[in-house]
Structure formats: structure tokens, C-alpha cells
Design a protein around this motif. Sequence first.
Motif, short mmCIF file in Angstrom:
data_model
loop_
_atom_site.label_atom_id
_atom_site.label_comp_id
_atom_site.label_asym_id
_atom_site.label_seq_id
_atom_site.Cartn_x
_atom_site.Cartn_y
_atom_site.Cartn_z
N GLU A 150 9.50 31.13 30.73
CA GLU A 150 10.27 30.04 31.32
C GLU A 150 10.05 30.07 32.82
O GLU A 150 10.13 31.12 33.45
N ILE A 151 9.76 28.91 33.38
CA ILE A 151 9.44 28.80 34.80
C ILE A 151 10.51 27.96 35.47
O ILE A 151 10.66 26.76 35.18
N ALA A 152 11.25 28.56 36.38
CA ALA A 152 12.27 27.84 37.14
C ALA A 152 11.64 27.27 38.40
O ALA A 152 10.93 27.98 39.12
N VAL A 153 11.87 26.00 38.66
CA VAL A 153 11.33 25.35 39.85
C VAL A 153 12.41 24.52 40.52
O VAL A 153 13.33 24.04 39.88
N THR A 154 12.27 24.40 41.82
CA THR A 154 13.09 23.48 42.59
C THR A 154 12.19 22.33 42.98
O THR A 154 11.10 22.54 43.51
N VAL A 155 12.64 21.12 42.71
CA VAL A 155 11.80 19.94 42.90
C VAL A 155 12.31 19.11 44.08
O VAL A 155 13.51 18.89 44.22
N THR A 156 11.37 18.65 44.88
CA THR A 156 11.68 17.70 45.95
C THR A 156 10.87 16.43 45.67
O THR A 156 9.66 16.43 45.84
N PRO A 157 11.54 15.37 45.21
CA PRO A 157 10.83 14.11 44.97
C PRO A 157 10.62 13.34 46.28
O PRO A 157 11.24 13.66 47.30
N ARG A 158 9.76 12.34 46.21
CA ARG A 158 9.46 11.47 47.36
C ARG A 158 8.94 12.25 48.57
O ARG A 158 9.24 11.90 49.72
N ALA A 159 8.18 13.29 48.33
CA ALA A 159 7.57 14.06 49.42
C ALA A 159 6.35 13.30 49.94
O ALA A 159 5.86 12.37 49.30
N SER A 160 5.85 13.70 51.07
CA SER A 160 4.69 13.01 51.64
C SER A 160 3.42 13.29 50.84
O SER A 160 2.51 12.47 50.83
N VAL A 168 6.96 22.29 28.53
CA VAL A 168 8.10 21.54 28.02
C VAL A 168 9.26 21.71 28.99
O VAL A 168 9.63 22.83 29.35
N LEU A 169 9.83 20.59 29.41
CA LEU A 169 11.01 20.63 30.28
C LEU A 169 12.22 20.93 29.41
O LEU A 169 12.57 20.13 28.54
N ILE A 170 12.85 22.09 29.61
CA ILE A 170 13.97 22.46 28.75
C ILE A 170 15.33 22.31 29.42
O ILE A 170 16.34 22.19 28.73
N ARG A 171 15.37 22.32 30.75
CA ARG A 171 16.63 22.11 31.47
C ARG A 171 16.36 21.39 32.77
O ARG A 171 15.35 21.61 33.41
N GLY A 172 17.31 20.53 33.16
CA GLY A 172 17.24 19.90 34.47
C GLY A 172 16.57 18.54 34.50
O GLY A 172 15.97 18.18 35.50
N GLN A 173 16.69 17.77 33.43
CA GLN A 173 16.03 16.47 33.38
C GLN A 173 16.42 15.57 34.56
O GLN A 173 15.58 14.81 35.04
N THR A 174 17.65 15.67 35.03
CA THR A 174 18.08 14.82 36.13
C THR A 174 18.49 15.62 37.36
O THR A 174 19.10 15.08 38.28
N ALA A 175 18.15 16.91 37.40
CA ALA A 175 18.54 17.78 38.51
C ALA A 175 17.32 18.22 39.31
O ALA A 175 16.19 18.10 38.85
N ARG A 176 17.55 18.73 40.50
CA ARG A 176 16.45 19.26 41.32
C ARG A 176 15.97 20.61 40.80
O ARG A 176 14.83 20.98 40.98
N HIS A 177 16.87 21.36 40.17
CA HIS A 177 16.51 22.67 39.63
C HIS A 177 16.15 22.47 38.16
O HIS A 177 16.99 22.05 37.37
N LYS A 178 14.90 22.78 37.83
CA LYS A 178 14.38 22.54 36.48
C LYS A 178 13.83 23.82 35.90
O LYS A 178 13.42 24.72 36.62
#
Length: 84
Positions: free
Chosen positions: A15-25, A69-79
Motif C-alpha cells: 500500500e502506497i500512501a501519497v499526498t496529492v496536490t492538484p492543479r500544480a504547474s 488500485v485507489l483504496i482510500r481517499g477518493q475525494t481527499a488529498r491523502h490517498k
Amino acid sequence: MKFPDLSGLYPSGAEIAVTVTPRASRDRIEMSELGLRVRVSAAPEKGRANEAVRRILAKALGLPKSRLVLIRGQTARHKVFRID
């Protein structure tokens, strides 16, 4: 686009935990002691940012994106993604 090679860091089933930042340059992966941060240029609308993160991670891991497979965080920054 060049991403860091993560292929040896995560075995199948991990399982890979990531923090996502959308709309980046630009799309990129940053590694730190706090974990993985993925910046994507896609907007967080209709799953576009999630799909962009999945594509980028798959490329960095050297896997087809169908194995992530995305298992957690469909609408969160932490996935959390799992390698199948």
C-alpha cells in the motif's frame, strides 16, 4: 516526463500512501522523509486528478496502471493506492 524510479521500493500487494496536490504547474513526484507527494496539473473534478496520480505512479513504478488500485481517499488529498 521523467519521474523517480520507485520500482524497487514497493512489492506486489504493498500500500502506497501519497499526498496529492492538484492543479500544480507540472506533474512531478517528490520523495521526503514524510512520504510521497504527487503534484498533478489535472483538476480534482470527475476523478481527473486521481487518474493522473495513478498514471504517474504507475510510470514511476514501472507497472501498468491497471495494477494500481485507489483504496482510500477518493475525494481527499491523502490517498492510498495498492499494487495488485
